[in-house]
Design a protein around this motif. Structure first.
Motif, PDB file in Angstrom:
ATOM      1  N   PRO A   1      19.928  16.694  -7.144  1.00 16.47           N
ATOM      2  CA  PRO A   1      19.726  15.451  -6.379  1.00 16.47           C
ATOM      3  C   PRO A   1      18.756  14.502  -7.063  1.00 16.47           C
ATOM      4  N   SER A   2      18.755  13.263  -6.605  1.00 18.19           N
ATOM      5  CA  SER A   2      17.786  12.269  -7.066  1.00 18.19           C
ATOM      6  C   SER A   2      16.402  12.594  -6.497  1.00 18.19           C
ATOM      7  N   HIS A   3      15.396  11.924  -7.054  1.00 19.73           N
ATOM      8  CA  HIS A   3      14.007  12.189  -6.659  1.00 19.73           C
ATOM      9  C   HIS A   3      13.376  10.899  -6.141  1.00 19.73           C
ATOM     10  N   THR A   4      12.633  11.004  -5.053  1.00 20.80           N
ATOM     11  CA  THR A   4      11.878   9.867  -4.525  1.00 20.80           C
ATOM     12  C   THR A   4      10.389  10.132  -4.696  1.00 20.80           C
ATOM     13  N   SER A   5       9.732   9.265  -5.439  1.00 19.71           N
ATOM     14  CA  SER A   5       8.283   9.345  -5.614  1.00 19.71           C
ATOM     15  C   SER A   5       7.613   8.460  -4.578  1.00 19.71           C
TER      16      SER A   5
ATOM     17  N   PRO B   1       8.928   9.223 -17.431  1.00 19.20           N
ATOM     18  CA  PRO B   1       8.729  10.476 -18.157  1.00 19.20           C
ATOM     19  C   PRO B   1       9.063  10.339 -19.637  1.00 19.20           C
ATOM     20  N   HIS B   2       8.233  10.967 -20.477  1.00 17.04           N
ATOM     21  CA  HIS B   2       8.461  10.927 -21.920  1.00 17.04           C
ATOM     22  C   HIS B   2       9.413  12.023 -22.374  1.00 17.04           C
ATOM     23  N   ASN B   3       9.743  12.966 -21.485  1.00 19.60           N
ATOM     24  CA  ASN B   3      10.512  14.143 -21.892  1.00 19.60           C
ATOM     25  C   ASN B   3      11.794  14.353 -21.095  1.00 19.60           C
ATOM     26  N   GLU B   4      12.179  13.380 -20.277  1.00 18.58           N
ATOM     27  CA  GLU B   4      13.459  13.416 -19.568  1.00 18.58           C
ATOM     28  C   GLU B   4      13.989  11.994 -19.482  1.00 18.58           C
ATOM     29  N   SER B   5      15.290  11.823 -19.597  1.00 19.88           N
ATOM     30  CA  SER B   5      15.856  10.492 -19.375  1.00 19.88           C
ATOM     31  C   SER B   5      15.965  10.259 -17.869  1.00 19.88           C
ATOM     32  N   VAL B   6      15.916   8.992 -17.469  1.00 20.77           N
ATOM     33  CA  VAL B   6      15.982   8.680 -16.042  1.00 20.77           C
ATOM     34  C   VAL B   6      16.865   7.470 -15.796  1.00 20.77           C
ATOM     35  N   GLU B   7      17.502   7.497 -14.656  1.00 19.70           N
ATOM     36  CA  GLU B   7      18.150   6.312 -14.106  1.00 19.70           C
ATOM     37  C   GLU B   7      17.251   5.781 -12.996  1.00 19.70           C
ATOM     38  N   LEU B   8      17.016   4.476 -13.005  1.00 24.85           N
ATOM     39  CA  LEU B   8      16.165   3.830 -12.015  1.00 24.85           C
ATOM     40  C   LEU B   8      17.038   3.306 -10.889  1.00 24.85           C
ATOM     41  N   LEU B   9      16.806   3.803  -9.678  1.00 22.08           N
ATOM     42  CA  LEU B   9      17.709   3.493  -8.576  1.00 22.08           C
ATOM     43  C   LEU B   9      17.158   2.412  -7.643  1.00 22.08           C
ATOM     44  N   GLU B  10      15.941   2.610  -7.118  1.00 23.14           N
ATOM     45  CA  GLU B  10      15.423   1.671  -6.114  1.00 23.14           C
ATOM     46  C   GLU B  10      13.904   1.634  -6.123  1.00 23.14           C
ATOM     47  N   LEU B  11      13.364   0.482  -5.752  1.00 17.91           N
ATOM     48  CA  LEU B  11      11.964   0.332  -5.371  1.00 17.91           C
ATOM     49  C   LEU B  11      11.933   0.038  -3.879  1.00 17.91           C
TER      50      LEU B  11
ATOM     51  N   GLU C   1      -6.018   1.528 -14.189  1.00 19.91           N
ATOM     52  CA  GLU C   1      -6.704   2.777 -13.888  1.00 19.91           C
ATOM     53  C   GLU C   1      -5.693   3.818 -13.407  1.00 19.91           C
ATOM     54  N   PHE C   2      -5.789   5.039 -13.954  1.00 13.66           N
ATOM     55  CA  PHE C   2      -4.888   6.116 -13.549  1.00 13.66           C
ATOM     56  C   PHE C   2      -5.219   6.565 -12.136  1.00 13.66           C
ATOM     57  N   LEU C   3      -4.174   6.654 -11.300  1.00 17.83           N
ATOM     58  CA  LEU C   3      -4.385   7.102  -9.927  1.00 17.83           C
ATOM     59  C   LEU C   3      -3.671   8.400  -9.597  1.00 17.83           C
ATOM     60  N   GLN C   4      -2.474   8.607 -10.137  1.00 12.85           N
ATOM     61  CA  GLN C   4      -1.675   9.730  -9.656  1.00 12.85           C
ATOM     62  C   GLN C   4      -0.578  10.064 -10.645  1.00 12.85           C
ATOM     63  N   SER C   5      -0.240  11.344 -10.725  1.00 17.57           N
ATOM     64  CA  SER C   5       0.927  11.789 -11.483  1.00 17.57           C
ATOM     65  C   SER C   5       1.795  12.624 -10.553  1.00 17.57           C
ATOM     66  N   GLU C   6       3.090  12.340 -10.570  1.00 10.52           N
ATOM     67  CA  GLU C   6       4.002  13.095  -9.708  1.00 10.52           C
ATOM     68  C   GLU C   6       5.097  13.718 -10.549  1.00 10.52           C
ATOM     69  N   GLU C   7       5.228  15.033 -10.440  1.00  9.11           N
ATOM     70  CA  GLU C   7       6.245  15.761 -11.190  1.00  9.11           C
ATOM     71  C   GLU C   7       7.617  15.559 -10.556  1.00  9.11           C
ATOM     72  N   LEU C   8       8.618  15.366 -11.391  1.00  7.66           N
ATOM     73  CA  LEU C   8       9.973  15.164 -10.899  1.00  7.66           C
ATOM     74  C   LEU C   8      10.569  16.466 -10.383  1.00  7.66           C
ATOM     75  N   THR C   9      11.495  16.328  -9.461  1.00  9.14           N
ATOM     76  CA  THR C   9      12.295  17.452  -8.988  1.00  9.14           C
ATOM     77  C   THR C   9      13.763  17.052  -9.086  1.00  9.14           C
TER      78      THR C   9
ATOM     79  N   GLN D   1       0.818  -1.208   0.000  1.00  5.63           N
ATOM     80  CA  GLN D   1       0.000   0.000   0.000  1.00  5.63           C
ATOM     81  C   GLN D   1       0.856   1.264   0.000  1.00  5.63           C
ATOM     82  N   THR D   2       2.150   1.093   0.200  1.00 12.65           N
ATOM     83  CA  THR D   2       3.094   2.198   0.081  1.00 12.65           C
ATOM     84  C   THR D   2       4.214   1.759  -0.851  1.00 12.65           C
ATOM     85  N   LEU D   3       4.492   2.580  -1.858  1.00  5.89           N
ATOM     86  CA  LEU D   3       5.525   2.259  -2.841  1.00  5.89           C
ATOM     87  C   LEU D   3       6.349   3.507  -3.102  1.00  5.89           C
ATOM     88  N   GLU D   4       7.654   3.388  -2.989  1.00 10.27           N
ATOM     89  CA  GLU D   4       8.556   4.498  -3.274  1.00 10.27           C
ATOM     90  C   GLU D   4       9.454   4.106  -4.442  1.00 10.27           C
ATOM     91  N   VAL D   5       9.624   5.025  -5.370  1.00  7.40           N
ATOM     92  CA  VAL D   5      10.485   4.811  -6.533  1.00  7.40           C
ATOM     93  C   VAL D   5      11.526   5.924  -6.556  1.00  7.40           C
TER      94      VAL D   5
END
Length: 389
Positions: free
Chosen positions: A119-123, A139-149, A91-99, A61-65
């Motif tokens: 810095p890296s971003h935690t969603s 994101p379709h408009n920025e490249s990303v490195e995937l660090l942790e779930l 089903e779409f639930l949420q969109s979070e903008e990167l920082t 019920q809690t997920l951090e990316v």
């Protein structure tokens, strides 16, 4: 919280992966293409994971990316940040903008670029109770490195087994001007069609490149579509004599790996600046320093007589080309004006004179799905349980 390393098994819609000092960077073109043709625009486009998503099953019920983004910004222009979109059981639930993240600032008047680090971003996502399938659209408009779930329950990779739709196009297919990654038109169409999207929309790089056709030839797919034209015009990269044979060769290469797969050839949507005026395209200097960069066509309409390409010329050429390939019963031609035409431009004008906004992406996606995935459509006749070719 349980920390899980992100491996390729969690990622859908990518062609290749690069292990970095931070984590895992998805790519939409394989390493051999990036090595042979390291064009900066192509590398930027393929490195932006349009249509790529993390897919997993969990009771959490809690997920951090944790991600680390890299982007290009233009001095004096306010470009929206990339986002992560959360879908649960489709089903779409949420969109979070990167920082944070790294970026390169470009001065459009001089071409000077300056790098910056962040810095890296935690969603932090909250999920409904019970077992579920979670998709996180990158994101379709920025490249990303995937660090942790990180999650409060175990997570596992998930594959839906749905048919795969492989699509290639320009920045419009890439998602330019759409607000978030799940709202680009191919994503809209894929959801309506009940398929898994593999998006090779490459901003500024739908140039009938042989290596793109080779990648498509070698990529598993149940359905294929190719949308060509606008980049060839706004880069003024071909004349009519070269364009038509190149498209024939592009389709021939795809057919080497997918001899009978339904394939839709799509001509350009309406774009007023290039309907009758050849490229090259350019940024309108009058829009520098404003809230909205706008594009213009800098060619001369008289050049059409000498073989220069406009969108009108390309539509006619592609329609004729499709007719000449009548021996291919699984090739279909779709006029891009049926997705977005001159009348639509009056109601939904292109904000920068080149790319659709979010509402127009939705319109295009809905129209493509209605055409392609309907029972009588080119993608509607294939059994959903068919093995991917």
């Amino acid at each position: 919280m349980i920390t899980t390393a992100i491996t390729p098994s969690f990622v859908a819609g990518a062609a290749d992966f690069e292990t970095t000092a931070r984590g895992l960077r998805p790519h939409r073109l394989p390493a051999w293409v990036r090595t042979r043709f390291p064009d900066p625009q192509l590398l930027m486009a393929e490195g932006q994971p349009s249509g790529v998503r993390l897919v997993l099953s969990t009771t959490a019920q809690t997920l951090e990316v944790v991600t680390h983004s890299t982007r290009v910004v233009y001095r004096g222009a306010d470009r929206p940040r990339g986002s992560l979109d959360l879908m649960v059981d489709a089903e779409f639930l949420q969109s979070e903008e990167l920082t944070g993240g790294d970026y390169v600032e470009v001065d459009m008047s001089t071409g000077e670029s300056t790098p910056f680090q962040g810095p890296s971003h935690t969603s932090d996502f909250r999920l409904p109770p019970g077992g579920k399938v979670v998709e996180i659209w990158l994101p379709h408009n920025e490249s990303v490195e995937l660090l942790e779930l990180r999650a409060d329950a175990p997570v596992a990779p998930y594959s839906s087994g749905k048919p795969v739709w492989l699509h290639h196009g320009s920045s419009i297919s890439h998602g330019s001007n759409a607000a978030t990654p799940s709202q680009i038109w191919p994503a809209v169409a894929a959801r309506l069609g009940g398929v898994e999207l593999h998006n090779l929309g490459l901003g500024g790089s739908a140039l009938v490149d042989p290596f793109t056709a080779q990648v498509m030839r070698d990529t598993p797919a149940d359905f294929i579509s190719v949308k060509l034209g606008i980049n060839v015009v706004n880069l003024d990269s071909m004349r009519l004599r070269a364009f038509a044979p190149a498209v024939h060769g592009f389709l021939d290469t795809i057919r080497e790996g997918h001899p009978e797969t339904p394939l839709v050839l799509i001509s350009p949507i309406f774009c007023g600046i290039h309907e009758d005026t050849p490229g090259p395209g350019a940024i309108d200097p009058a829009s520098f320093g404003t809230d909205q960069i706008r594009f213009t066509a800098s060619g001369n309409p008289a050049g059409v007589a000498a073989g220069q390409l406009t969108l009108r010329v390309i539509r006619e050429a592609l329609a004729s080309l499709a007719e000449r390939r009548a021996d291919d019963p699984n090739l279909y031609f779709l006029d891009g004006l049926s997705l977005y035409g001159a009348v639509d431009a009056e109601v939904h004008p292109l904000p920068d004179a080149l790319h659709p906004d979010t509402a127009t992406h939705r319109l295009i996606g809905e129209r493509f799905a209605e055409y392609a995935f309907a029972g009588e459509g080119p993608f509607g006749q294939v059994n959903a349980a068919e093995t991917v070719s």
